[in-house]
Design a protein around this motif. Structure first.
Motif, PDB file in Angstrom:
ATOM      1  N   LEU A  31       0.830  -1.200   0.000  1.00  9.01           N
ATOM      2  CA  LEU A  31       0.000   0.000   0.000  1.00  9.01           C
ATOM      3  C   LEU A  31       0.865   1.251   0.000  1.00  9.01           C
ATOM      4  O   LEU A  31       0.581   2.229  -0.706  1.00  9.01           O
ATOM      5  CB  LEU A  31      -0.913   0.008   1.227  1.00  9.01           C
ATOM      6  N   GLU A  32       1.940   1.218   0.768  1.00 12.99           N
ATOM      7  CA  GLU A  32       2.852   2.358   0.832  1.00 12.99           C
ATOM      8  C   GLU A  32       3.514   2.596  -0.520  1.00 12.99           C
ATOM      9  O   GLU A  32       3.681   3.744  -0.956  1.00 12.99           O
ATOM     10  CB  GLU A  32       3.915   2.108   1.900  1.00 12.99           C
ATOM     11  N   ARG A  33       3.875   1.507  -1.215  1.00 14.59           N
ATOM     12  CA  ARG A  33       4.451   1.643  -2.560  1.00 14.59           C
ATOM     13  C   ARG A  33       3.459   2.333  -3.490  1.00 14.59           C
ATOM     14  O   ARG A  33       3.827   3.201  -4.273  1.00 14.59           O
ATOM     15  CB  ARG A  33       4.818   0.266  -3.125  1.00 14.59           C
ATOM     16  N   MET A  34       2.202   1.929  -3.402  1.00 17.39           N
ATOM     17  CA  MET A  34       1.174   2.544  -4.244  1.00 17.39           C
ATOM     18  C   MET A  34       1.021   4.029  -3.950  1.00 17.39           C
ATOM     19  O   MET A  34       0.932   4.852  -4.864  1.00 17.39           O
ATOM     20  CB  MET A  34      -0.162   1.843  -4.041  1.00 17.39           C
ATOM     21  N   LEU A  35       0.963   4.377  -2.682  1.00 15.87           N
ATOM     22  CA  LEU A  35       0.795   5.774  -2.299  1.00 15.87           C
ATOM     23  C   LEU A  35       1.945   6.624  -2.812  1.00 15.87           C
ATOM     24  O   LEU A  35       1.748   7.745  -3.290  1.00 15.87           O
ATOM     25  CB  LEU A  35       0.679   5.892  -0.783  1.00 15.87           C
ATOM     26  N   SER A  36       3.143   6.093  -2.715  1.00 17.81           N
ATOM     27  CA  SER A  36       4.320   6.815  -3.200  1.00 17.81           C
ATOM     28  C   SER A  36       4.266   6.981  -4.712  1.00 17.81           C
ATOM     29  O   SER A  36       4.550   8.059  -5.253  1.00 17.81           O
ATOM     30  CB  SER A  36       5.588   6.062  -2.790  1.00 17.81           C
ATOM     31  N   PHE A  37       3.881   5.909  -5.417  1.00 23.66           N
ATOM     32  CA  PHE A  37       3.781   5.961  -6.877  1.00 23.66           C
ATOM     33  C   PHE A  37       2.699   6.951  -7.301  1.00 23.66           C
ATOM     34  O   PHE A  37       2.895   7.759  -8.223  1.00 23.66           O
ATOM     35  CB  PHE A  37       3.465   4.566  -7.420  1.00 23.66           C
ATOM     36  N   ALA A  38       1.544   6.911  -6.613  1.00 28.44           N
ATOM     37  CA  ALA A  38       0.448   7.822  -6.937  1.00 28.44           C
ATOM     38  C   ALA A  38       0.839   9.266  -6.707  1.00 28.44           C
ATOM     39  O   ALA A  38       0.498  10.155  -7.497  1.00 28.44           O
ATOM     40  CB  ALA A  38      -0.783   7.467  -6.101  1.00 28.44           C
ATOM     41  N   ALA A  39       1.575   9.523  -5.628  1.00 26.25           N
ATOM     42  CA  ALA A  39       2.026  10.889  -5.333  1.00 26.25           C
ATOM     43  C   ALA A  39       2.983  11.368  -6.401  1.00 26.25           C
ATOM     44  O   ALA A  39       2.960  12.553  -6.796  1.00 26.25           O
ATOM     45  CB  ALA A  39       2.693  10.921  -3.963  1.00 26.25           C
ATOM     46  N   ASN A  40       3.823  10.480  -6.914  1.00 22.55           N
ATOM     47  CA  ASN A  40       4.772  10.845  -7.957  1.00 22.55           C
ATOM     48  C   ASN A  40       4.048  11.171  -9.257  1.00 22.55           C
ATOM     49  O   ASN A  40       4.407  12.113  -9.961  1.00 22.55           O
ATOM     50  CB  ASN A  40       5.771   9.710  -8.185  1.00 22.55           C
ATOM     51  N   ILE A  41       2.998  10.403  -9.569  1.00 17.67           N
ATOM     52  CA  ILE A  41       2.207  10.686 -10.769  1.00 17.67           C
ATOM     53  C   ILE A  41       1.577  12.066 -10.678  1.00 17.67           C
ATOM     54  O   ILE A  41       1.599  12.860 -11.618  1.00 17.67           O
ATOM     55  CB  ILE A  41       1.108   9.623 -10.955  1.00 17.67           C
ATOM     56  N   LYS A  42       0.998  12.380  -9.515  1.00 17.56           N
ATOM     57  CA  LYS A  42       0.373  13.683  -9.315  1.00 17.56           C
ATOM     58  C   LYS A  42       1.389  14.797  -9.480  1.00 17.56           C
ATOM     59  O   LYS A  42       1.105  15.832 -10.070  1.00 17.56           O
ATOM     60  CB  LYS A  42      -0.280  13.743  -7.931  1.00 17.56           C
ATOM     61  N   SER A  43       2.589  14.575  -8.960  1.00 24.21           N
ATOM     62  CA  SER A  43       3.647  15.572  -9.052  1.00 24.21           C
ATOM     63  C   SER A  43       4.047  15.818 -10.491  1.00 24.21           C
ATOM     64  O   SER A  43       4.192  16.961 -10.941  1.00 24.21           O
ATOM     65  CB  SER A  43       4.862  15.119  -8.244  1.00 24.21           C
ATOM     66  N   LEU A  44       4.192  14.731 -11.265  1.00 26.15           N
ATOM     67  CA  LEU A  44       4.566  14.862 -12.669  1.00 26.15           C
ATOM     68  C   LEU A  44       3.482  15.543 -13.467  1.00 26.15           C
ATOM     69  O   LEU A  44       3.743  16.392 -14.329  1.00 26.15           O
ATOM     70  CB  LEU A  44       4.858  13.469 -13.256  1.00 26.15           C
ATOM     71  N   ASN A  45       2.217  15.173 -13.201  1.00 24.62           N
ATOM     72  CA  ASN A  45       1.103  15.805 -13.900  1.00 24.62           C
ATOM     73  C   ASN A  45       1.021  17.289 -13.588  1.00 24.62           C
ATOM     74  O   ASN A  45       0.714  18.109 -14.466  1.00 24.62           O
ATOM     75  CB  ASN A  45      -0.220  15.116 -13.508  1.00 24.62           C
ATOM     76  N   TYR A  46       1.308  17.637 -12.337  1.00 26.58           N
ATOM     77  CA  TYR A  46       1.270  19.053 -11.942  1.00 26.58           C
ATOM     78  C   TYR A  46       2.341  19.832 -12.686  1.00 26.58           C
ATOM     79  O   TYR A  46       2.107  20.921 -13.183  1.00 26.58           O
ATOM     80  CB  TYR A  46       1.480  19.143 -10.432  1.00 26.58           C
ATOM     81  N   LYS A  47       3.550  19.229 -12.790  1.00 28.14           N
ATOM     82  CA  LYS A  47       4.655  19.912 -13.464  1.00 28.14           C
ATOM     83  C   LYS A  47       4.392  20.080 -14.954  1.00 28.14           C
ATOM     84  O   LYS A  47       4.849  21.036 -15.580  1.00 28.14           O
ATOM     85  CB  LYS A  47       5.948  19.129 -13.246  1.00 28.14           C
ATOM     86  N   CYS A  48       3.647  19.113 -15.509  1.00 25.04           N
ATOM     87  CA  CYS A  48       3.330  19.213 -16.937  1.00 25.04           C
ATOM     88  C   CYS A  48       2.280  20.277 -17.196  1.00 25.04           C
ATOM     89  O   CYS A  48       2.122  20.735 -18.317  1.00 25.04           O
ATOM     90  CB  CYS A  48       2.807  17.867 -17.443  1.00 25.04           C
TER      91      CYS A  48
END
Length: 352
Positions: free
Chosen positions: A335-352
């Motif tokens: 679950l922690e791996r998923m949360l970290s991955f999801a947070a990274n996706i959000k970060s990348l989408n925000y930067k784009c």
């Protein structure tokens, strides 16, 4: 490659339907619940698929209405010491895994999920052992024991992104438990997926022939579908996504009429977000078919104002989620791996 393992799963017995409350009974329950929430320093976190009365009360009392992951996240951030999880059992377990210090109550622990029931921990672990070279990815709709056997947990909102990432790393996948979502992800990514054979009893009933006829009646309507639906329904849809993504799509689309292939409890939030639009449930019956669920999960229906009141009053083993520390720690890692991955996706989408 996507292989489907058929375990000839039996039909699941449906729970007894609750007796509807009168207006007077609803008013009394709401007043009682509000007092109990304050007394127990508790907050309600409700799923999009629960009864509109439950969703409205959660919002009215400072709680939230969301998907299973956001429900758990909200609980982590909220100062309440007790979370009342209005949903199905795996949602309560996920909340406990992420919030071990908090008391997790449910209106009833008998509210199950066909995907969870369709993926028992022991046979699934044995299946994984037979394919030990594969990375194990399980959907959030699974028990704590199944999550503990996995390398990753995933929600429908990030399933494609995660499998695409793992595929780019050369990893072969075991996917569980939903075959329709597994097939959808495989077609989107081309990944090598060995898929457990289970389905959501609600989404599996949407019928493409009847949906096409409905589209003829409402030619200007957009079709929204959850990827747990059969492939033909998904392919015919204008938008495919998680519950949260479908609500967002309803807001963004210019169409004034929208046909929705997911549990009809979502209409509460869709209508709230788009009061000027008309929503229609996708057909769950057609030629050579009959409706068992009529797009309404029988276990989600076990969450009512009355059962919430009972859960807050009685607590105890009939309502409280308990997970031993060793199992919780193992289930927390994917679950922690998923949360970290999801947070990274959000970060990348925000930067784009």
């Amino acid at each position: 490659m996507s292989n489907f393992i058929d375990f000839n799963l039996a039909s699941y017995p449906f729970p007894t339907k609750l007796t509807p409350l009168t207006a007077s009974e609803k008013k009394h329950c709401k007043q009682s619940i509000k007092l109990l929430l304050e007394k127990r320093n508790a907050v309600i976190v409700a799923h999009y698929y629960t009864d509109p009365d439950v969703q409205a009360l959660a919002e009215e009392t400072g709680g939230c209405v969301a998907d299973s992951l956001e429900m758990a996240r909200f609980g982590s951030l909220h100062p309440a010491s007790t979370l009342v999880v209005a949903g199905v059992r795996f949602m309560g377990e996920t909340a406990k895994i992420l919030n071990p210090e908090k008391k997790i109550l449910m209106p009833t622990l008998k509210a199950e999920c066909s995907l969870d029931l369709g993926c028992p921990a022991k046979p699934f672990a044995e299946f994984c052992d037979q394919h030990s070279e594969r990375t194990v990815v399980v959907y959030a709709n699974t028990s704590a024991a199944v999550k503990a056997r996995a390398d990753w947990v995933v929600t429908s909102s990030i399933a494609v992104e995660l499998i695409d990432y793992l595929d780019s790393q050369g990893q072969k996948i075991i996917w569980a438990p939903d075959r329709h979502l597994g097939n959808y992800v495989q077609r989107k990514t081309g990944a090598d997926i060995l898929c457990w054979q289970a389905t959501c009893i609600v989404h599996d009933e949407f019928k493409i022939q009847a949906l096409k006829k409905m589209k003829m009646l409402y030619p200007d309507a957009a079709i929204l579908a959850h990827p747990e639906s059969p492939a033909a329904v998904v392919d015919f849809a204008d938008v495919v996504g998680s519950t949260g993504q479908l609500i967002q799509a309803a807001q963004n689309l210019s169409n004034q009429q929208i046909i929705v292939a997911t549990e009809k409890g979502i209409f509460y939030k869709m209508q709230q977000a788009c009061p000027d639009k008309s929503f229609y449930i996708a057909p769950t019956a057609g030629e050579s078919a009959f409706c068992r669920t009529c797009a309404h999960c029988p276990w989600m229906a076990m969450n009512s104002l009355k059962t919430i009141e009972q859960g807050l009053k009685k607590e105890g083993e009939l309502h409280e989620i308990f997970i031993n520390d060793e199992l919780r720690e193992r289930a927390f890692k994917p679950l922690e791996r998923m949360l970290s991955f999801a947070a990274n996706i959000k970060s990348l989408n925000y930067k784009c």
